[in-house]
Write an enzyme that holds these catalytic residues in place. Structure first.
Site, mmCIF file in Angstrom:
data_model
loop_
_atom_site.group_PDB
_atom_site.id
_atom_site.type_symbol
_atom_site.label_atom_id
_atom_site.label_comp_id
_atom_site.label_asym_id
_atom_site.label_seq_id
_atom_site.Cartn_x
_atom_site.Cartn_y
_atom_site.Cartn_z
ATOM 1 N N GLU A 191 0.872 -1.169 0.000
ATOM 2 C CA GLU A 191 0.000 0.000 0.000
ATOM 3 C C GLU A 191 0.909 1.220 0.000
ATOM 4 O OE1 GLU A 191 -3.141 -0.122 -0.497
ATOM 5 O OE2 GLU A 191 -3.337 -2.288 -0.235
ATOM 6 N N HIS A 224 -6.900 2.717 1.480
ATOM 7 C CA HIS A 224 -6.278 1.872 2.515
ATOM 8 C C HIS A 224 -6.600 2.286 3.952
ATOM 9 C CE1 HIS A 224 -3.372 5.106 2.986
ATOM 10 N NE2 HIS A 224 -2.959 4.976 1.723
ATOM 11 N N HIS A 243 -8.493 -1.830 1.364
ATOM 12 C CA HIS A 243 -7.314 -2.542 0.880
ATOM 13 C C HIS A 243 -6.292 -2.654 2.016
ATOM 14 C CE1 HIS A 243 -7.798 -2.424 -3.673
ATOM 15 N NE2 HIS A 243 -8.925 -1.940 -3.186
ATOM 16 N N ASP A 276 -4.720 -8.545 1.136
ATOM 17 C CA ASP A 276 -4.741 -8.711 -0.311
ATOM 18 C C ASP A 276 -3.784 -9.815 -0.757
ATOM 19 O OD1 ASP A 276 -6.555 -6.704 -0.297
ATOM 20 O OD2 ASP A 276 -5.362 -5.255 -1.417
#
Length: 235
Positions: A9, A57, A152, A157
């Protein structure tokens, strides 16, 4: 084979304009099995995230303020990925940020620490041309639950992508498995099952009549002799 599924991220979309990595998540696969030996670090980027990235995020500047800087975790990361094959969804994005961070520290590019990179986005586009191939779309396609994915997250992920990758590549083992089975049938396996023990059940008169009735219906629909007549005559 040791493989590492990796995701990051970031504060934004472009490392060349100062965007930085704020989270790295890695999931280890060894011989197509998840090992649980994962790597996960939050990183203080020493700058704010763009509003659009923050919405994705949810990692605020305040949350990241007491986390280690990238230079403080880079040796752990290098050691963790050393010699492994790396699996990334949309690899150019993550590799661009990793290479930028490594270059800031005077280190060789990230790929030089690994044996290669698999881009699952490229692979998915080859398997499913013209379809959506985002991680969410692939989870839906392969029946992998991502209901818990509200924002996210690099580790989450990576865990989802690991499941997607294993599902997406499951058929690649089929050929070798069939060869092994055929080899076994040609050898010890046949000897282990005596032919005398195989039971053959033939259709009785009632079943033969029902079968003939079905074939008659197919003949009528085909306005001729249906293809199954050939097999029936051969039998």
């Amino acid at each position: 084979m040791r493989q590492i599924v990796l995701d990051t991220e970031t504060t934004g979309l472009n490392p060349r304009t100062g965007d930085r990595i704020i989270e790295i998540g890695c999931v280890e696969i060894f011989n197509r099995k998840l090992t649980g030996n994962n790597f996960h670090r939050y990183i203080n980027p020493e700058r704010d995230s763009d509003e659009a990235a923050l919405a994705v995020h949810g990692l605020t500047t305040e949350f990241l303020s007491d986390k280690p800087r990238f230079h403080e975790i880079v040796e752990e990361l290098r050691e963790y990925v050393r010699g492994a094959e790396i699996i990334i969804h949309n690899a150019p994005f993550d590799l661009g940020f990793l290479n930028h961070e490594f270059a800031r520290l005077g280190l060789p590019e990230f790929i030089e620490h690994c044996t290669g990179v698999i881009d699952t986005l490229v692979h998915a586009k080859e398997l499913h041309p013209g379809k959506r191939n985002s991680l969410d779309a692939l989870c839906d396609r392969y029946g992998i639950s991502n209901a818990h994915r509200k924002l996210h997250g690099a580790l989450l992920d990576s865990e989802l992508l690991a499941d997607v990758y294993l599902a997406m590549t499951r058929g690649q083992n089929t050929l070798s498995m069939e060869v092994e089975v055929e080899a076994a049938i040609g050898g010890d396996l046949l000897e282990a099952v005596p032919l005398g023990e195989i039971i053959v059940l033939k259709a009785n008169a009632e079943e033969e009549a029902l079968h003939e009735s079905v074939l008659g219906g197919l003949d009528k629909a085909a306005k001729g002799s249906c293809v199954w007549r050939n097999y029936s005559q051969q039998g």
